[in-house]
Design a protein around this motif. Structure first.
Motif, short mmCIF file in Angstrom:
data_model
loop_
_atom_site.label_atom_id
_atom_site.label_comp_id
_atom_site.label_asym_id
_atom_site.label_seq_id
_atom_site.Cartn_x
_atom_site.Cartn_y
_atom_site.Cartn_z
N GLU A 1 -9.64 7.97 -2.69
CA GLU A 1 -8.29 7.44 -2.83
C GLU A 1 -8.23 5.97 -2.43
O GLU A 1 -8.92 5.53 -1.52
CB GLU A 1 -7.34 8.25 -1.95
CG GLU A 1 -5.89 7.94 -2.17
CD GLU A 1 -5.00 8.90 -1.39
OE1 GLU A 1 -4.04 8.41 -0.78
OE2 GLU A 1 -5.27 10.11 -1.41
N LYS A 2 -7.38 5.21 -3.09
CA LYS A 2 -7.14 3.81 -2.76
C LYS A 2 -5.99 3.75 -1.76
O LYS A 2 -4.95 4.36 -1.99
CB LYS A 2 -6.82 3.03 -4.03
CG LYS A 2 -6.63 1.56 -3.82
CD LYS A 2 -6.63 0.79 -5.13
CE LYS A 2 -5.35 0.95 -5.89
NZ LYS A 2 -5.24 0.05 -7.04
N THR A 3 -6.19 3.01 -0.67
CA THR A 3 -5.19 2.92 0.39
C THR A 3 -4.74 1.48 0.57
O THR A 3 -5.58 0.58 0.75
CB THR A 3 -5.78 3.43 1.73
OG1 THR A 3 -6.26 4.75 1.54
CG2 THR A 3 -4.74 3.41 2.83
N ALA A 4 -3.44 1.25 0.54
CA ALA A 4 -2.88 -0.08 0.78
C ALA A 4 -2.77 -0.31 2.28
O ALA A 4 -2.47 0.61 3.04
CB ALA A 4 -1.51 -0.21 0.13
N LEU A 5 -2.99 -1.56 2.70
CA LEU A 5 -2.96 -1.91 4.12
C LEU A 5 -1.94 -3.01 4.37
O LEU A 5 -1.99 -4.06 3.71
CB LEU A 5 -4.34 -2.40 4.56
CG LEU A 5 -5.50 -1.45 4.28
CD1 LEU A 5 -6.82 -2.17 4.46
CD2 LEU A 5 -5.41 -0.23 5.17
N THR A 6 -1.04 -2.78 5.30
CA THR A 6 -0.10 -3.81 5.75
C THR A 6 -0.07 -3.73 7.26
O THR A 6 0.57 -2.84 7.83
CB THR A 6 1.31 -3.62 5.17
OG1 THR A 6 1.24 -3.65 3.75
CG2 THR A 6 2.26 -4.71 5.65
N PRO A 7 -0.76 -4.64 7.95
CA PRO A 7 -0.77 -4.60 9.42
C PRO A 7 0.61 -4.87 10.00
O PRO A 7 1.44 -5.56 9.40
CB PRO A 7 -1.72 -5.75 9.80
CG PRO A 7 -2.49 -6.06 8.57
CD PRO A 7 -1.61 -5.70 7.41
N VAL B 1 -9.31 -7.91 1.16
CA VAL B 1 -8.17 -8.54 1.82
C VAL B 1 -7.60 -9.57 0.86
O VAL B 1 -8.31 -10.46 0.38
CB VAL B 1 -8.59 -9.22 3.13
CG1 VAL B 1 -7.39 -9.90 3.79
CG2 VAL B 1 -9.23 -8.21 4.08
N ALA B 2 -6.31 -9.45 0.56
CA ALA B 2 -5.63 -10.42 -0.29
C ALA B 2 -5.57 -11.76 0.43
O ALA B 2 -5.71 -11.83 1.65
CB ALA B 2 -4.22 -9.94 -0.62
N GLY C 1 -7.99 -1.77 8.13
CA GLY C 1 -8.82 -1.01 7.20
C GLY C 1 -10.08 -0.46 7.82
O GLY C 1 -10.95 0.07 7.12
N GLY C 2 -10.23 -0.62 9.13
CA GLY C 2 -11.40 -0.08 9.82
C GLY C 2 -12.63 -0.98 9.74
O GLY C 2 -13.75 -0.51 9.93
N ALA C 3 -12.43 -2.25 9.48
CA ALA C 3 -13.54 -3.19 9.32
C ALA C 3 -13.47 -4.29 10.37
O ALA C 3 -12.48 -4.42 11.10
CB ALA C 3 -13.51 -3.81 7.92
N SER C 4 -14.52 -5.09 10.42
CA SER C 4 -14.57 -6.26 11.29
C SER C 4 -15.21 -7.40 10.50
O SER C 4 -15.68 -7.21 9.37
CB SER C 4 -15.38 -5.97 12.55
OG SER C 4 -16.76 -5.90 12.24
N TRP C 5 -15.27 -8.57 11.12
CA TRP C 5 -15.92 -9.71 10.45
C TRP C 5 -17.38 -9.41 10.12
O TRP C 5 -17.93 -9.93 9.16
CB TRP C 5 -15.82 -10.97 11.32
CG TRP C 5 -14.46 -11.55 11.39
CD1 TRP C 5 -13.66 -11.66 12.48
CD2 TRP C 5 -13.72 -12.15 10.31
NE1 TRP C 5 -12.46 -12.26 12.14
CE2 TRP C 5 -12.48 -12.58 10.82
CE3 TRP C 5 -13.98 -12.36 8.95
CZ2 TRP C 5 -11.51 -13.21 10.04
CZ3 TRP C 5 -13.02 -12.99 8.17
CH2 TRP C 5 -11.80 -13.39 8.71
N SER D 1 -0.75 -5.74 -2.38
CA SER D 1 -0.99 -5.30 -1.00
C SER D 1 -1.70 -6.40 -0.23
O SER D 1 -2.48 -7.16 -0.79
CB SER D 1 -1.87 -4.05 -1.00
OG SER D 1 -1.27 -3.01 -1.74
N HIS D 2 -1.46 -6.45 1.08
CA HIS D 2 -2.21 -7.39 1.92
C HIS D 2 -3.69 -7.04 1.92
O HIS D 2 -4.54 -7.92 2.04
CB HIS D 2 -1.68 -7.37 3.36
CG HIS D 2 -0.38 -8.10 3.52
ND1 HIS D 2 -0.28 -9.46 3.43
CD2 HIS D 2 0.87 -7.64 3.76
CE1 HIS D 2 0.97 -9.82 3.61
NE2 HIS D 2 1.70 -8.73 3.80
#
Length: 134
Positions: A3-9, A31-32, A71-75, A20-21
């Protein structure tokens, strides 16, 4: 199928159009383009971190990082960064800010492209990123 999940912190304003951001699908997180707006205050228009490239770049990187974290990521997961500048004269200063910001990164640095664009009045920089998670 994943599934595709949109992220807005938290602290991000609603996008000004239908996007989506950030979006995560499987182990890919896009990341937009983020700009140097301070965290949103309810009922107030978005406000740039300040008039300088330094203030806006540091806030923009913080905004990108907020989407990565949501989104569960880091640099360390970022594979590609695109930097959009409004003035070619800002390239050297932005590189100094960028290098200092990522000085403690332990993973190999992301690939990067820099382009010159027009942005809404008062904005000097926009940054997007693509991450691949394990």
């Amino acid at each position: 199928m994943t599934e595709k999940t949109a992220l807005t912190p938290a602290g991000h304003t609603a996008p000004p159009a239908r996007f989506s951001h950030g979006v995560r699908k499987g182990n890919i997180l896009q990341v937009a383009g983020q700009v140097g707006f301070l965290p949103a205050a309810e009922g107030e228009a978005p406000t740039p971190a300040g008039p300088t490239l330094r203030e806006q770049t540091l806030q923009t990187l913080a905004n990108v990082e907020a989407v990565l974290t949501a989104g569960g990521a880091s640099w360390d997961d970022v594979m590609m960064i695109r930097v959009y500048l409004t003035d070619t004269a800002h390239f050297a200063e932005m590189n100094e800010i960028y290098d200092a910001y990522f000085a403690d990164l332990t993973a190999p640095p992301a690939a990067r492209t820099t382009v010159y664009v027009g942005l809404p009045a008062g904005l000097l920089v926009e940054i997007d990123a693509m991450a691949v998670l394990d």
